[in-house]
Design a protein around this motif. Structure first.
Motif, PDB file in Angstrom:
ATOM      1  N   MET A 346       0.822  -1.206   0.000  1.00  0.00           N
ATOM      2  CA  MET A 346       0.000   0.000   0.000  1.00  0.00           C
ATOM      3  C   MET A 346       0.860   1.262   0.000  1.00  0.00           C
ATOM      4  O   MET A 346       0.541   2.243  -0.675  1.00  0.00           O
ATOM      5  CB  MET A 346      -0.918  -0.005   1.232  1.00  0.00           C
ATOM      6  N   THR A 347       1.978   1.234   0.706  1.00  0.00           N
ATOM      7  CA  THR A 347       2.846   2.407   0.769  1.00  0.00           C
ATOM      8  C   THR A 347       3.376   2.765  -0.610  1.00  0.00           C
ATOM      9  O   THR A 347       3.344   3.926  -1.027  1.00  0.00           O
ATOM     10  CB  THR A 347       4.020   2.162   1.730  1.00  0.00           C
ATOM     11  N   GLN A 348       3.852   1.750  -1.325  1.00  0.00           N
ATOM     12  CA  GLN A 348       4.399   2.019  -2.653  1.00  0.00           C
ATOM     13  C   GLN A 348       3.314   2.432  -3.625  1.00  0.00           C
ATOM     14  O   GLN A 348       3.526   3.291  -4.483  1.00  0.00           O
ATOM     15  CB  GLN A 348       5.120   0.768  -3.174  1.00  0.00           C
ATOM     16  N   ASP A 349       2.129   1.818  -3.502  1.00  0.00           N
ATOM     17  CA  ASP A 349       1.056   2.139  -4.437  1.00  0.00           C
ATOM     18  C   ASP A 349       0.550   3.573  -4.252  1.00  0.00           C
ATOM     19  O   ASP A 349       0.276   4.271  -5.222  1.00  0.00           O
ATOM     20  CB  ASP A 349      -0.124   1.166  -4.250  1.00  0.00           C
ATOM     21  N   VAL A 350       0.422   3.989  -3.005  1.00  0.00           N
ATOM     22  CA  VAL A 350      -0.232   5.261  -2.732  1.00  0.00           C
ATOM     23  C   VAL A 350       0.741   6.434  -2.749  1.00  0.00           C
ATOM     24  O   VAL A 350       0.430   7.505  -3.257  1.00  0.00           O
ATOM     25  CB  VAL A 350      -0.965   5.210  -1.379  1.00  0.00           C
ATOM     26  N   TYR A 351       1.976   6.203  -2.246  1.00  0.00           N
ATOM     27  CA  TYR A 351       2.869   7.334  -2.010  1.00  0.00           C
ATOM     28  C   TYR A 351       4.017   7.459  -3.000  1.00  0.00           C
ATOM     29  O   TYR A 351       4.778   8.408  -2.910  1.00  0.00           O
ATOM     30  CB  TYR A 351       3.425   7.274  -0.586  1.00  0.00           C
ATOM     31  N   MET A 352       4.103   6.510  -3.916  1.00  0.00           N
ATOM     32  CA  MET A 352       5.169   6.618  -4.909  1.00  0.00           C
ATOM     33  C   MET A 352       4.555   6.752  -6.284  1.00  0.00           C
ATOM     34  O   MET A 352       3.508   6.188  -6.575  1.00  0.00           O
ATOM     35  CB  MET A 352       6.100   5.400  -4.848  1.00  0.00           C
ATOM     36  N   GLY A 353       5.220   7.505  -7.167  1.00  0.00           N
ATOM     37  CA  GLY A 353       4.682   7.803  -8.478  1.00  0.00           C
ATOM     38  C   GLY A 353       4.540   6.565  -9.342  1.00  0.00           C
ATOM     39  O   GLY A 353       5.375   5.677  -9.316  1.00  0.00           O
ATOM     40  N   ARG A 354       3.446   6.493 -10.095  1.00  0.00           N
ATOM     41  CA  ARG A 354       3.222   5.400 -11.025  1.00  0.00           C
ATOM     42  C   ARG A 354       3.423   5.907 -12.448  1.00  0.00           C
ATOM     43  O   ARG A 354       3.417   7.089 -12.739  1.00  0.00           O
ATOM     44  CB  ARG A 354       1.790   4.854 -10.891  1.00  0.00           C
ATOM     45  N   LYS A 355       3.591   4.972 -13.385  1.00  0.00           N
ATOM     46  CA  LYS A 355       3.732   5.277 -14.815  1.00  0.00           C
ATOM     47  C   LYS A 355       4.920   6.200 -15.085  1.00  0.00           C
ATOM     48  O   LYS A 355       4.920   7.012 -15.997  1.00  0.00           O
ATOM     49  CB  LYS A 355       2.456   5.918 -15.380  1.00  0.00           C
ATOM     50  N   THR A 356       5.952   6.061 -14.270  1.00  0.00           N
ATOM     51  CA  THR A 356       7.137   6.891 -14.449  1.00  0.00           C
ATOM     52  C   THR A 356       8.081   6.228 -15.433  1.00  0.00           C
ATOM     53  O   THR A 356       8.289   5.023 -15.389  1.00  0.00           O
ATOM     54  CB  THR A 356       7.867   7.084 -13.103  1.00  0.00           C
ATOM     55  N   VAL A 357       8.666   7.013 -16.339  1.00  0.00           N
ATOM     56  CA  VAL A 357       9.668   6.492 -17.265  1.00  0.00           C
ATOM     57  C   VAL A 357      11.015   6.538 -16.567  1.00  0.00           C
ATOM     58  O   VAL A 357      11.585   7.604 -16.348  1.00  0.00           O
ATOM     59  CB  VAL A 357       9.710   7.321 -18.569  1.00  0.00           C
ATOM     60  N   HIS A 358      11.538   5.376 -16.173  1.00  0.00           N
ATOM     61  CA  HIS A 358      12.777   5.312 -15.409  1.00  0.00           C
ATOM     62  C   HIS A 358      13.972   5.194 -16.361  1.00  0.00           C
ATOM     63  O   HIS A 358      14.365   4.095 -16.758  1.00  0.00           O
ATOM     64  CB  HIS A 358      12.750   4.114 -14.448  1.00  0.00           C
ATOM     65  N   THR A 359      14.547   6.311 -16.741  1.00  0.00           N
ATOM     66  CA  THR A 359      15.660   6.296 -17.686  1.00  0.00           C
ATOM     67  C   THR A 359      16.873   5.569 -17.120  1.00  0.00           C
ATOM     68  O   THR A 359      17.727   5.092 -17.866  1.00  0.00           O
ATOM     69  CB  THR A 359      16.064   7.738 -18.060  1.00  0.00           C
ATOM     70  N   GLU A 360      16.950   5.451 -15.794  1.00  0.00           N
ATOM     71  CA  GLU A 360      18.094   4.779 -15.187  1.00  0.00           C
ATOM     72  C   GLU A 360      18.125   3.292 -15.529  1.00  0.00           C
ATOM     73  O   GLU A 360      19.174   2.658 -15.482  1.00  0.00           O
ATOM     74  CB  GLU A 360      18.092   4.974 -13.665  1.00  0.00           C
ATOM     75  N   VAL A 361      16.956   2.714 -15.883  1.00  0.00           N
ATOM     76  CA  VAL A 361      16.927   1.305 -16.295  1.00  0.00           C
ATOM     77  C   VAL A 361      17.699   1.142 -17.598  1.00  0.00           C
ATOM     78  O   VAL A 361      18.513   0.232 -17.756  1.00  0.00           O
ATOM     79  CB  VAL A 361      15.475   0.811 -16.462  1.00  0.00           C
ATOM     80  N   ALA A 362      17.446   2.022 -18.569  1.00  0.00           N
ATOM     81  CA  ALA A 362      18.159   1.956 -19.843  1.00  0.00           C
ATOM     82  C   ALA A 362      19.649   2.166 -19.635  1.00  0.00           C
ATOM     83  O   ALA A 362      20.484   1.497 -20.267  1.00  0.00           O
ATOM     84  CB  ALA A 362      17.603   3.007 -20.812  1.00  0.00           C
ATOM     85  N   ASP A 363      20.011   3.091 -18.742  1.00  0.00           N
ATOM     86  CA  ASP A 363      21.432   3.343 -18.465  1.00  0.00           C
ATOM     87  C   ASP A 363      22.100   2.099 -17.889  1.00  0.00           C
ATOM     88  O   ASP A 363      23.213   1.732 -18.277  1.00  0.00           O
ATOM     89  CB  ASP A 363      21.579   4.505 -17.481  1.00  0.00           C
ATOM     90  N   ALA A 364      21.405   1.418 -16.974  1.00  0.00           N
ATOM     91  CA  ALA A 364      21.960   0.221 -16.360  1.00  0.00           C
ATOM     92  C   ALA A 364      22.135  -0.885 -17.374  1.00  0.00           C
ATOM     93  O   ALA A 364      23.159  -1.566 -17.421  1.00  0.00           O
ATOM     94  CB  ALA A 364      21.053  -0.251 -15.213  1.00  0.00           C
ATOM     95  N   LEU A 365      21.125  -1.077 -18.235  1.00  0.00           N
ATOM     96  CA  LEU A 365      21.225  -2.122 -19.254  1.00  0.00           C
ATOM     97  C   LEU A 365      22.327  -1.819 -20.257  1.00  0.00           C
ATOM     98  O   LEU A 365      23.001  -2.718 -20.745  1.00  0.00           O
ATOM     99  CB  LEU A 365      19.869  -2.281 -19.963  1.00  0.00           C
ATOM    100  N   ASN A 366      22.498  -0.532 -20.583  1.00  0.00           N
ATOM    101  CA  ASN A 366      23.584  -0.160 -21.492  1.00  0.00           C
ATOM    102  C   ASN A 366      24.941  -0.513 -20.904  1.00  0.00           C
ATOM    103  O   ASN A 366      25.833  -1.035 -21.596  1.00  0.00           O
ATOM    104  CB  ASN A 366      23.531   1.348 -21.782  1.00  0.00           C
ATOM    105  N   ARG A 367      25.122  -0.240 -19.631  1.00  0.00           N
ATOM    106  CA  ARG A 367      26.407  -0.551 -18.995  1.00  0.00           C
ATOM    107  C   ARG A 367      26.690  -2.055 -18.994  1.00  0.00           C
ATOM    108  O   ARG A 367      27.836  -2.473 -19.087  1.00  0.00           O
ATOM    109  CB  ARG A 367      26.425  -0.018 -17.551  1.00  0.00           C
ATOM    110  N   ILE A 368      25.645  -2.841 -18.908  1.00  0.00           N
ATOM    111  CA  ILE A 368      25.812  -4.274 -18.777  1.00  0.00           C
ATOM    112  C   ILE A 368      25.996  -4.952 -20.122  1.00  0.00           C
ATOM    113  O   ILE A 368      26.899  -5.769 -20.307  1.00  0.00           O
ATOM    114  CB  ILE A 368      24.597  -4.875 -18.047  1.00  0.00           C
ATOM    115  N   VAL A 369      25.134  -4.643 -21.080  1.00  0.00           N
ATOM    116  CA  VAL A 369      25.107  -5.373 -22.349  1.00  0.00           C
ATOM    117  C   VAL A 369      26.166  -4.893 -23.314  1.00  0.00           C
ATOM    118  O   VAL A 369      26.799  -5.674 -24.002  1.00  0.00           O
ATOM    119  CB  VAL A 369      23.708  -5.263 -22.988  1.00  0.00           C
ATOM    120  N   GLN A 370      26.405  -3.599 -23.389  1.00  0.00           N
ATOM    121  CA  GLN A 370      27.356  -3.092 -24.378  1.00  0.00           C
ATOM    122  C   GLN A 370      28.792  -3.274 -23.909  1.00  0.00           C
ATOM    123  O   GLN A 370      29.066  -3.367 -22.748  1.00  0.00           O
ATOM    124  CB  GLN A 370      27.078  -1.620 -24.662  1.00  0.00           C
TER     125      GLN A 370
END
Length: 370
Positions: A346-370
């Motif tokens: 409930m804490t995460q659902d109510v108090y944290m933003g939803r539908k956010t584009v997390h660009t840090e995910v792409a950055d992390a995958l770039n560091r790993i795969v490339q």
């Protein structure tokens, strides 16, 4: 042409017929029509109604609710065991003890998955019976629950993920022996011909489900923002071929994801060279139609066997993305948004933003795969 005489709900027997390209197809069309034509209405249900009639009413109720095709297929499959095992009982005769014994028998003879599905639809059936006055209470409520053994999530390591992508692109290992039907092919040659490499790269770059990846349209790709919007999925209609559904598996499945550079580069190159198709999908079949997840899974099985990675399914890439997100120190909230999972906190659902584009995910995958 298939014909049958049917006694309608008004008590009058009539001749009904349906056409098809083949005899089998005509029979399917007739069976589907008869099921709809003779389905009892909710007002017809009484304590004296058989469970066969209760299932027909429940099936019609599910269709009115717009349940997903896959869900209906699973329920209809499980209903065959329900009808065969307890379909002849009247609603008033279906005690908790009797239904509990039935579910246990299904579990021992046909497995946990079938038993769990049978219990689910029985619960739904009797819930409907209670709502329409055909039962005083739901006897399935106290039927023993069916526990599924959960397998520990296994994901690819960083080196394994890199190795898989490299192999799809350049491996000269022979996939199969040469014969008159199938010429000798290396893994990379087969993946190029089967258009498998780009699909796997999209798995690794997004963690999306196979049905979601194959349902991606070019209009879902924003090259300027470097994002992809998951807005639907492909599915197979029973007897009707592949369709694209404009909704995801769950409400939280509709999401916009950042694209790592390696996935974006693949899409840009593909956009230039790919022919158009009537569905505007990114990964069409060789005939320009929607691609079947089952066919892609079959192609991938050949490759993973050659790579001695039999345990790696398309879903493994989802688990891998989730694991890498965690290992990079990103929060569970980020991982849930990336994979389109609903939250239980409930804490995460109510108090944290939803539908956010997390660009840090792409950055992390770039560091790993490339």
């Amino acid at each position: 042409m298939a014909k049958a005489r049917v006694r309608d709900l008004d008590g009058v027997t009539r001749l009904v017929e349906r056409n098809g390209r083949t005899g089998a197809e005509a029979e399917r069309h007739l069976s589907a029509h008869l099921a709809e034509r003779t389905a009892p209405s909710m007002g017809d249900l009484t304590p004296e109604s058989r469970l066969t009639a209760l299932w027909e009413a429940y099936e019609a109720h599910l269709l009115e609710e717009g349940r997903a095709i896959r869900t209906m297929e699973r329920y209809r499959y499980a209903s065959t065991y329900v009808i065969k095992g307890v379909g002849g009982y009247k609603i008033r005769e279906a005690s908790t003890q009797r239904l509990d014994a039935f579910v246990k028998t299904v579990k021992s003879k046909h497995g946990v998955s079938v038993a769990k599905s049978a219990r689910v639809i029985l619960s739904g059936m009797f819930g409907l019976a209670v709502r329409y006055g055909a039962a005083a209470s739901n006897p399935v409520r106290d039927v023993g629950t069916i526990k599924m053994e959960s397998k520990p999530a296994r994901s690819l390591s960083v080196d394994e993920l890199r190795g898989v992508i490299d192999a799809l692109r350049s491996s000269d290992k022979v996939l199969n022996a040469a014969n008159k039907v199938t010429p000798k092919q290396t893994i990379s040659e087969y993946c190029a011909i089967a258009d498998l490499t780009d699909v796997v790269i999209m798995f690794a770059g997004t963690g999306a489900r196979i049905s979601e990846v194959l349902g991606l349209r070019w209009s879902d790709i924003d090259f300027d923002a470097k994002t992809v919007t998951i807005s639907g999925k492909v599915n197979r209609m029973p007897g009707g071929g592949m369709i694209r559904e404009s909704f995801t598996k769950t409400k939280s499945g509709a999401r916009t994801l950042p694209l790592p550079d390696f996935a974006l580069s693949m899409l840009m190159a593909r956009r230039v060279s790919a022919p158009t198709n009537i569905y505007d999908v990114v990964f069409p079949s060789t005939t320009g139609l929607l691609r079947d997840p089952s066919a892609v899974s079959k192609q991938w099985r050949r490759v993973r066997t050659a790579l001695k990675l039999d345990w790696v399914t398309s879903h493994t890439f989802r688990k891998t993305v989730a694991t890498l997100i965690d290992e990079q120190g990103l929060s569970a909230r980020v991982g849930a948004d990336q994979l389109g999972h609903a939250q239980i906190s409930m804490t995460q659902d109510v108090y944290m933003g939803r539908k956010t584009v997390h660009t840090e995910v792409a950055d992390a995958l770039n560091r790993i795969v490339q």
